[in-house]
Design an enzyme around this catalytic site. Structure first.
Site: not given
Ligand code: ATR
Length: 279
Positions: A70, A107
């Site tokens: 990420k 997220d």
């Protein structure tokens, strides 16, 4: 676009075999009748650069990014939006028409969307949130809480310096506290969020007494395997409202799907069931 063209999407990670994302996106592709696929993309850390070139060349329309990439993918993108920058991680990459790569992070959206869905009085929960953990997941949760209006958030973490680093990045609304204070800090908490991997299948348990926690507090565990963690079972026993981690997974996927396909797909009980069975 030819009749047979199938736009490909997927998830890159290492390891990635256990990802539930193919079940989620595959379901929506079927429900909305789209000519697309969603596949697992096992990419080792030293293969990230090469994979990004394949993405740029048009092999895929977009990818989700999971552990451990990420942060690493950020160096290979042409554009990273403000949200992903402030979280310091990208979980959704889109190849634009001109071949450029755009990174965002869904997220934080996933976290707050599920909280709103499950807890009608979710705004009250923003009064005094306490976050356990200070890793990548904590950053997304923190961003979501601050953007939703939380004024003061306590972050407590095993390695105190990691909590302090978050307070430094996010500013004075974030207060870092040592890990051994975690139970004491629950006395004023309106929301308790576990962002650590403790309590997950195969990981050590989260040893935390909820004795001091008010019954009015909301308890949110981002762990979803098992669906009812010990933390959520303890919170339920106290009469606290609880939120499991599966919804966060589904809602972060919802936003990524919208980015690629222009449709905000529905998160339904049927989908939850399907994803649980895909385990
Ligand atoms: P992610 O990016 O998915 O959040 P991570 O960066 O590895 O994953 O973070 C995991 C979190 O769980 C961290 O806050 C970590 O604490 P440290 O910063 O001290 O590493 C926490 N964690 C992991 N194992 C733990 C344990 N046995 N006890 C307490 N906290 C733990």
């Amino acid at each position: 676009m030819s009749e047979t063209f199938i736009a490909r999407t997927g998830v890159m990670g290492w390891p990635v075999a256990h990802s539930r994302s193919p079940a989620i996106h595959g379901h929506w592709l079927r429900v909305y009748g789209l000519r697309g696929s969603y596949q697992l993309c096992p990419v080792q850390p030293d293969e990230v650069k090469g994979f990004m070139q394949r993405l740029r060349s048009g092999e895929l329309r977009g990818v989700n990014v999971t552990v451990p990439h990420k942060e690493a993918v950020m160096a290979h993108l042409d554009h990273i939006d403000e949200l992903a920058r402030s979280i310091g991680a990208v979980n959704t990459i889109t190849r634009e028409e001109d071949g450029s790569l755009h990174g965002t992070n869904t997220d934080a959206y996933g976290f707050i969307a599920h909280l709103k869905k499950e807890v009608p009085h979710w705004k009250d929960a923003l009064a005094h949130p306490v976050i356990l953990g200070a890793g990548g997941a904590a950053r997304g949760v923190l961003k979501a809480l601050l953007d939703a209006g939380a004024q003061h958030v306590i972050v407590t973490n095993r390695t105190f310096e990691h909590a302090q680093a978050l307070a430094q990045v996010f500013g004075e609304q974030v207060e870092a506290r040592p890990w051994d204070e975690r139970e004491k800090r629950l006395a004023d908490a309106s929301l308790l969020v576990n962002t650590t991997s403790l309590g997950m299948q195969g990981k050590p348990p989260l040893e935390l007494s909820l004795e001091a926690l008010p019954a009015s507090a909301v308890v949110y565990d981002i762990v979803y395997a098992p669906l009812e963690t010990q933390l959520l079972a303890d919170a339920n026993a106290k009469g606290c409202a609880t939120v499991d981690g599966l919804g966060m997974l589904l809602y972060q996927a919802q936003k990524a799907f919208e980015r690629w396909w222009g449709i905000l797909p529905e998160v339904t009980p049927e989908l939850r069931k399907l994803v649980l069975e895909a385990a």
